[in-house]
Write an enzyme that holds these catalytic residues in place. Structure first.
Site, short mmCIF file in Angstrom:
data_model
loop_
_atom_site.label_atom_id
_atom_site.label_comp_id
_atom_site.label_asym_id
_atom_site.label_seq_id
_atom_site.Cartn_x
_atom_site.Cartn_y
_atom_site.Cartn_z
N ARG A 188 22.21 7.15 1.92
CA ARG A 188 21.48 7.63 1.03
C ARG A 188 21.39 9.22 0.28
NH1 ARG A 188 17.68 3.03 0.48
NH2 ARG A 188 16.24 2.77 -1.16
N ARG A 245 11.11 -8.53 -9.81
CA ARG A 245 11.56 -9.06 -8.25
C ARG A 245 10.01 -9.02 -7.29
NH1 ARG A 245 14.61 -4.82 -5.05
NH2 ARG A 245 12.98 -2.99 -5.47
N LYS A 300 21.59 -5.06 -4.41
CA LYS A 300 22.47 -4.64 -3.07
C LYS A 300 21.24 -5.47 -2.20
CE LYS A 300 20.78 -0.59 -2.68
NZ LYS A 300 19.90 -0.50 -3.42
N ARG A 349 6.01 -5.72 -3.51
CA ARG A 349 7.20 -4.80 -2.80
C ARG A 349 5.40 -3.20 -3.65
NH1 ARG A 349 13.07 -3.56 -1.99
NH2 ARG A 349 12.16 -0.99 -1.98
N ARG A 384 11.92 6.83 -8.33
CA ARG A 384 13.03 6.44 -7.67
C ARG A 384 14.79 6.47 -8.44
NH1 ARG A 384 10.77 0.09 -6.00
NH2 ARG A 384 12.97 -0.11 -5.18
P1 AP5 Z 1 17.66 -6.50 -5.31
O1 AP5 Z 1 18.58 -7.13 -4.77
O2 AP5 Z 1 16.44 -6.73 -4.51
O3 AP5 Z 1 17.62 -5.06 -4.99
P2 AP5 Z 1 18.30 -3.64 -4.32
O4 AP5 Z 1 19.49 -3.35 -5.01
O5 AP5 Z 1 18.41 -4.04 -2.67
O6 AP5 Z 1 17.21 -2.78 -4.62
P3 AP5 Z 1 16.26 -2.39 -3.31
O7 AP5 Z 1 14.92 -1.30 -4.83
O8 AP5 Z 1 15.60 -3.21 -2.36
O9 AP5 Z 1 16.53 -1.19 -3.23
P4 AP5 Z 1 15.82 0.10 -2.75
O10 AP5 Z 1 17.48 1.08 -2.78
O11 AP5 Z 1 15.65 0.76 -3.72
O12 AP5 Z 1 15.14 0.04 -1.90
P5 AP5 Z 1 15.06 -0.50 -0.43
O13 AP5 Z 1 14.67 -0.81 -0.32
O14 AP5 Z 1 16.63 0.37 0.42
O15 AP5 Z 1 17.41 -7.16 -6.12
C1 AP5 Z 1 16.51 -6.89 -7.08
C2 AP5 Z 1 15.67 -7.89 -8.24
O16 AP5 Z 1 17.16 -8.22 -9.30
C3 AP5 Z 1 15.07 -9.18 -7.61
O17 AP5 Z 1 14.55 -9.15 -7.98
C4 AP5 Z 1 17.10 -10.31 -7.96
O18 AP5 Z 1 16.80 -11.36 -7.34
C5 AP5 Z 1 17.41 -9.16 -8.54
N1 AP5 Z 1 18.48 -9.44 -9.26
C6 AP5 Z 1 19.22 -9.03 -8.60
N2 AP5 Z 1 21.43 -9.01 -8.91
C7 AP5 Z 1 20.61 -9.81 -10.25
C8 AP5 Z 1 21.78 -10.35 -10.68
N3 AP5 Z 1 22.73 -9.82 -10.64
N4 AP5 Z 1 20.76 -11.08 -12.40
C9 AP5 Z 1 20.24 -10.68 -12.11
N5 AP5 Z 1 18.97 -10.41 -10.92
C10 AP5 Z 1 19.34 -9.93 -10.43
O19 AP5 Z 1 14.41 1.73 -0.29
C11 AP5 Z 1 13.10 2.01 -0.14
C12 AP5 Z 1 12.53 3.17 0.12
O20 AP5 Z 1 12.41 2.96 1.97
C13 AP5 Z 1 13.33 3.85 -0.74
O21 AP5 Z 1 12.23 4.31 -1.91
C14 AP5 Z 1 13.09 5.29 0.50
O22 AP5 Z 1 11.95 5.51 0.63
C15 AP5 Z 1 13.32 4.50 1.96
N6 AP5 Z 1 14.89 4.80 2.76
C16 AP5 Z 1 14.95 3.26 2.39
N7 AP5 Z 1 16.52 3.95 2.90
C17 AP5 Z 1 16.53 5.24 2.99
C18 AP5 Z 1 17.34 6.24 3.33
N8 AP5 Z 1 18.71 5.80 3.55
N9 AP5 Z 1 17.19 7.17 3.78
C19 AP5 Z 1 15.62 7.88 3.11
N10 AP5 Z 1 14.81 6.73 2.81
C20 AP5 Z 1 15.38 5.19 2.40
#
Ligand code: AP5
Length: 221
Positions: A88, A127, A13, A160, A171
């Site tokens: 979410r 990552r 994402k 991270r 997660r």
């Molecule tokens: P990346 O693009 O970083 O993936 P992502 O989908 O953004 O994954 P996240 O882990 O950031 O999502 P998340 O939803 O768990 O984290 P968030 O920060 O929102 O890609 C991942 C890796 O793969 C990278 O290294 C990239 O280079 C590689 N990649 C990407 N595409 C590729 C491809 N096509 N081919 C090969 N490699 C590829 O949330 C973190 C925490 O915050 C949550 O656990 C929660 O505690 C809190 N939080 C955040 N939002 C909320 C909410 N709305 N409600 C409640 N808690 C929340």
């Protein structure tokens, strides 16, 4: 245009949002990035969120919703937003709809990035993120030219704290229990587009821009 990027942790994402932001001029709003920024600034919200994030649990709805509404009320978001990591839960989805409706807006597209679990875990484990500009890399799939240094700004890359295998597994469980039901919810609204997120980054970007009607026709649904 307002767009939601939906998908499991590691689905891509954030990676896709950084490209889509350039293609569309929409503003990328990532709830996880906002929490991490709040933590770096040492705010109460940041400290509260950290406890949940480190356990791989969702931060309570009321805190997330308040933070997102504050962010999208800013002038730069008036033309539209790419939501990454929000909503979410159903409560968050309803709150977002309500907020946008007050300004005559609605969610135009929900792009659901579908990626198998084993790929997700490998992506998360590999990552690296730039401490300065937030650019996302991967030691297996998308490495920086110089180890641990950002190609764009020269900033230091870090892993991270919630990207350990144990927390990542949790997660994923949280995602399946609390967030995946939103796929059905948005499918019912008719604005969900499913994208094969296993392909290489540029091909996924093409499919997403096509799904948004920006060019081509490489959508799947
Ligand atoms: P990346 O693009 O970083 O993936 P992502 O989908 O953004 O994954 P996240 O882990 O950031 O999502 P998340 O939803 O768990 O984290 P968030 O920060 O929102 O890609 C991942 C890796 O793969 C990278 O290294 C990239 O280079 C590689 N990649 C990407 N595409 C590729 C491809 N096509 N081919 C090969 N490699 C590829 O949330 C973190 C925490 O915050 C949550 O656990 C929660 O505690 C809190 N939080 C955040 N939002 C909320 C909410 N709305 N409600 C409640 N808690 C929340």
């Amino acid at each position: 245009m307002d767009v939601i990027l939906l998908g499991a942790p590691g689905a891509g994402k954030g990676t896709q949002a950084q490209y889509l932001e350039q293609h569309t001029g929409l503003v990328h709003v990532a709830s996880g990035d906002l929490f991490r920024a709040a933590l770096r600034q040492g705010t109460e919200l940041g400290m509260l969120a950290k406890a949940y994030m480190d356990r791989g649990e969702l931060v309570p709805d009321e805190l997330v919703i308040k933070m997102i509404i504050e962010r999208i009320s800013k002038a730069d978001c008036a033309q539209g937003v790419i939501f990454d990591g929000f909503p979410r839960t159903r409560e968050q989805a309803l709150a977002l709809e309500h907020e946008l409706a007050q300004h005559g807006r609605k969610i135009d597209y929900v792009l659901y990035l579908r990626v198998p679990d084993d790929v997700l875990l490998r992506r998360i484990a590999g990552r690296q993120t730039c401490k300065t500009c937030g650019y996302i890399y991967n030691i297996y799939y998308f490495p920086s030219k110089r180890p641990d240094v950002c190609d764009h700004c020269g900033g230091k890359l870090y892993q991270r704290s919630d990207d350990t295998l144990e927390t990542a597994r949790h997660r994923l469980q949280v995602y399946f229990a609390q967030t995946r039901p939103l796929i059905e919810y948005y499918n019912g609204h008719g604005n969900l587009r499913e994208i094969d997120g296993r392909r290489e980054i540029s091909l996924v970007t093409e499919a997403m821009t096509a799904a948004l009607g920006l060019h081509g026709s490489d959508t799947e649904k």
